[in-house]
Design a protein around this motif. Structure first.
Motif, PDB file in Angstrom:
ATOM      1  N   GLY A   1       0.825  -1.224   0.065  1.00  0.00           N
ATOM      2  CA  GLY A   1      -0.018   0.086   0.063  1.00  0.00           C
ATOM      3  C   GLY A   1       0.790   1.352   0.043  1.00  0.00           C
ATOM      4  O   GLY A   1       2.103   1.035  -0.005  1.00  0.00           O
ATOM      5  N   LEU A   2       0.139   2.549  -0.087  1.00  0.00           N
ATOM      6  CA  LEU A   2       0.690   3.790  -0.007  1.00  0.00           C
ATOM      7  C   LEU A   2       0.408   4.830   1.268  1.00  0.00           C
ATOM      8  O   LEU A   2      -0.660   4.643   1.289  1.00  0.00           O
ATOM      9  CB  LEU A   2       0.552   4.385  -1.260  1.00  0.00           C
ATOM     10  CG  LEU A   2       1.491   5.789  -1.464  1.00  0.00           C
ATOM     11  CD1 LEU A   2       1.563   5.671  -3.008  1.00  0.00           C
ATOM     12  CD2 LEU A   2       1.113   6.925  -1.146  1.00  0.00           C
ATOM     13  N   ILE A   3       1.786   4.933   1.976  1.00  0.00           N
ATOM     14  CA  ILE A   3       1.281   5.676   3.315  1.00  0.00           C
ATOM     15  C   ILE A   3       1.865   7.109   3.127  1.00  0.00           C
ATOM     16  O   ILE A   3       3.168   7.243   2.658  1.00  0.00           O
ATOM     17  CB  ILE A   3       2.076   4.903   4.321  1.00  0.00           C
ATOM     18  CG1 ILE A   3       1.359   3.395   4.530  1.00  0.00           C
ATOM     19  CG2 ILE A   3       1.832   5.526   5.680  1.00  0.00           C
ATOM     20  CD1 ILE A   3       1.936   2.633   5.391  1.00  0.00           C
ATOM     21  N   LEU A   4       1.301   8.063   3.339  1.00  0.00           N
ATOM     22  CA  LEU A   4       1.676   9.538   3.269  1.00  0.00           C
ATOM     23  C   LEU A   4       2.137   9.938   4.669  1.00  0.00           C
ATOM     24  O   LEU A   4       1.567   9.625   5.775  1.00  0.00           O
ATOM     25  CB  LEU A   4       0.365  10.201   2.968  1.00  0.00           C
ATOM     26  CG  LEU A   4       0.726  11.713   2.842  1.00  0.00           C
ATOM     27  CD1 LEU A   4       1.530  11.971   1.458  1.00  0.00           C
ATOM     28  CD2 LEU A   4      -0.736  12.516   2.837  1.00  0.00           C
ATOM     29  N   ILE A   5       3.364  10.355   4.749  1.00  0.00           N
ATOM     30  CA  ILE A   5       4.088  10.852   5.916  1.00  0.00           C
ATOM     31  C   ILE A   5       3.721  12.377   5.710  1.00  0.00           C
ATOM     32  O   ILE A   5       4.511  13.135   5.164  1.00  0.00           O
ATOM     33  CB  ILE A   5       5.443  10.606   6.054  1.00  0.00           C
ATOM     34  CG1 ILE A   5       5.588   8.894   6.163  1.00  0.00           C
ATOM     35  CG2 ILE A   5       6.172  11.179   7.188  1.00  0.00           C
ATOM     36  CD1 ILE A   5       7.016   8.486   6.184  1.00  0.00           C
ATOM     37  N   LEU A   6       3.080  12.963   6.584  1.00  0.00           N
ATOM     38  CA  LEU A   6       2.409  14.278   6.390  1.00  0.00           C
ATOM     39  C   LEU A   6       3.182  15.109   7.623  1.00  0.00           C
ATOM     40  O   LEU A   6       2.743  14.925   8.778  1.00  0.00           O
ATOM     41  CB  LEU A   6       0.884  14.301   6.619  1.00  0.00           C
ATOM     42  CG  LEU A   6       0.255  15.681   6.129  1.00  0.00           C
ATOM     43  CD1 LEU A   6       0.525  16.066   4.903  1.00  0.00           C
ATOM     44  CD2 LEU A   6      -1.223  15.527   6.349  1.00  0.00           C
ATOM     45  N   SER A   7       3.883  16.184   7.439  1.00  0.00           N
ATOM     46  CA  SER A   7       4.969  16.540   8.530  1.00  0.00           C
ATOM     47  C   SER A   7       4.902  18.052   8.566  1.00  0.00           C
ATOM     48  O   SER A   7       5.196  18.547   7.236  1.00  0.00           O
ATOM     49  CB  SER A   7       6.340  15.959   8.392  1.00  0.00           C
ATOM     50  OG  SER A   7       7.265  16.327   9.162  1.00  0.00           O
ATOM     51  N   ASP A   8       5.178  18.471   9.561  1.00  0.00           N
ATOM     52  CA  ASP A   8       5.767  19.831   9.590  1.00  0.00           C
ATOM     53  C   ASP A   8       7.230  19.933   9.354  1.00  0.00           C
ATOM     54  O   ASP A   8       7.859  19.088   9.502  1.00  0.00           O
ATOM     55  CB  ASP A   8       5.605  20.512  11.269  1.00  0.00           C
ATOM     56  CG  ASP A   8       3.974  20.909  11.522  1.00  0.00           C
ATOM     57  OD1 ASP A   8       3.061  20.714  10.616  1.00  0.00           O
ATOM     58  OD2 ASP A   8       4.063  20.997  12.679  1.00  0.00           O
ATOM     59  N   PRO A   9       7.764  21.102   8.978  1.00  0.00           N
ATOM     60  CA  PRO A   9       9.095  21.278   8.841  1.00  0.00           C
ATOM     61  C   PRO A   9       9.806  20.810  10.188  1.00  0.00           C
ATOM     62  O   PRO A   9       9.429  21.397  11.181  1.00  0.00           O
ATOM     63  CB  PRO A   9       9.163  22.714   8.301  1.00  0.00           C
ATOM     64  CG  PRO A   9       7.688  23.075   7.644  1.00  0.00           C
ATOM     65  CD  PRO A   9       6.834  22.344   8.512  1.00  0.00           C
ATOM     66  N   ALA A  10      11.006  20.339   9.951  1.00  0.00           N
ATOM     67  CA  ALA A  10      11.875  20.100  11.114  1.00  0.00           C
ATOM     68  C   ALA A  10      11.236  19.034  12.203  1.00  0.00           C
ATOM     69  O   ALA A  10      11.726  18.961  13.190  1.00  0.00           O
ATOM     70  CB  ALA A  10      12.217  21.415  11.886  1.00  0.00           C
ATOM     71  N   ALA A  11      10.021  18.166  11.683  1.00  0.00           N
ATOM     72  CA  ALA A  11       9.758  17.275  12.480  1.00  0.00           C
ATOM     73  C   ALA A  11      10.280  15.908  12.299  1.00  0.00           C
ATOM     74  O   ALA A  11       9.976  14.920  13.283  1.00  0.00           O
ATOM     75  CB  ALA A  11       8.251  17.004  12.308  1.00  0.00           C
ATOM     76  N   GLY A  12      10.916  15.732  11.391  1.00  0.00           N
ATOM     77  CA  GLY A  12      12.076  14.554  11.165  1.00  0.00           C
ATOM     78  C   GLY A  12      11.306  13.620  10.105  1.00  0.00           C
ATOM     79  O   GLY A  12      11.600  12.427  10.532  1.00  0.00           O
TER      80      GLY A  12
END
Length: 332
Positions: free
Chosen positions: A122-133
């Motif tokens: 499957g496809l998983i989105l890593i939705l992140s703030d800048p500088a969150a790692g």
């Protein structure tokens, strides 16, 4: 919300690249007030095309029309909540498949949120703030899976492959050993953007969607059900247009499932209007969210699993720290 009603809202919000550009502009300039000419000038588009997009926004209540157009943040929030509430309801109604063999992620912070581990494909989105790692987490996932026998593919749009290799070395992972055995492959989509000839076996201009799609399909077939990192969707959205990029994401999701691969796509959640984020979330099978908050002068990192099809998961925010040698760890 019915499927037809949701589709109508998405079409009115993201029915064209001009609408997407207007949303991004208003997201960055919520206090803007001006004429149709002003808007067309701001996004450098023909006034006739901007007018059509503006008319739909006025019908949605997103723009208020007098002699000038000005953005209504309250209406924007209501639309955001409507879409996000509907996505959450859909996820809560989904049924989980019977899981016989649970494979832990072997990443402590994720094991706490995903007791059943990742789905096999499957496809998983890593939705992140800048500088969150998010870069650290994606590399942590890739290296952990390769170390236990799964092949890996890294599609890099934001850095040279050698920068990724150096980053891996900081975590004690020597990529050259696995590359020699064809257990780790890079597709360099960064060098073509900066006008440099790539030294990698595989390289493609990320804005040439047909060629990139063909190349990804070929490498997926060669590697046989790999772990994939696509870093990042942000670059495609900014340079390739929202509608074209979302269609590419939908196509990529299909290719990943067909090849029984597991793909992680990174996206900066601060760079785009929530409607664009919601459209991306609807396409994918899972969403991991990472945020940075500052309270009383202290910066804290939090992570949660907002969505994961066919897997139990925790949508509660979990605090974590970033260790330069070990990656993301739960905060104790």
């Amino acid at each position: 919300m019915s499927v037809d009603k949701r589709k109508t809202i998405f079409d009115k919000l993201l029915g064209s690249d001009i609408k997407a550009e207007l949303l991004i502009f208003f997201h960055r300039n919520p206090s803007f007030s001006g004429s149709l000419n002003d808007l067309a000038s701001k996004i450098n588009k023909p006034i006739e095309e901007v007018e059509k997009a503006v008319e739909d926004f006025v019908k949605l209540g997103l723009l208020n029309e007098v002699k000038h157009y000005y953005f209504d943040p309250e209406a924007d929030k209501e639309l955001q909540n409507l879409v996000l509430e509907d996505l959450t309801k859909e996820e809560s109604k989904s049924t989980f498949e019977l899981i016989k063999d649970v494979e832990k992620t072997n990443i402590e912070v994720l094991d706490k949120l995903l007791p059943d581990g990742f789905p096999p494909s499957g496809l998983i989105l890593i939705l992140s703030d800048p500088a969150a790692g998010k870069d650290i987490l994606s590399i942590q996932i890739l290296c952990t899976k390769i170390a236990v026998g799964r092949k890996g593919l890294f599609i890099t749009l934001d850095k040279f492959p050698d920068e990724i290799r150096d980053f891996m070395l900081e975590f004690g992972f020597n990529s050259s050993v696995f590359e020699k055995e064809n257990k780790l492959v890079f597709i360099d989509c960064y060098s073509p953007q900066v006008g440099i000839k790539s030294k990698e076996k595989y390289s493609e201009d990320p804005l040439n969607f047909p060629n990139l799609s063909i190349l990804i399909s070929r490498v997926l077939k060669e590697l046989n059900s790999p772990i994939v990192v696509f870093d990042s969707l942000s670059t495609l959205l900014q340079k390739g247009g929202v509608r074209s990029s979302l269609e590419f994401l939908r196509s990529l999701t299909g290719k990943i499932k067909e090849s029984k691969a597991l793909c992680f796509v990174t996206l900066n959640r601060r760079a785009f209007h929530p409607a664009i984020l919601a459209a991306s979330e609807e396409i994918v099978d899972g969403v991991i969210e990472m945020k940075v908050e500052e309270t009383e002068g202290k910066v804290e990192n939090y992570i949660r699993v907002f969505k994961m099809m066919r897997r139990r998961h925790s949508s509660s925010w979990l605090p974590y720290i970033i260790d330069v040698e070990k990656g993301l760890l739960p905060k104790t």
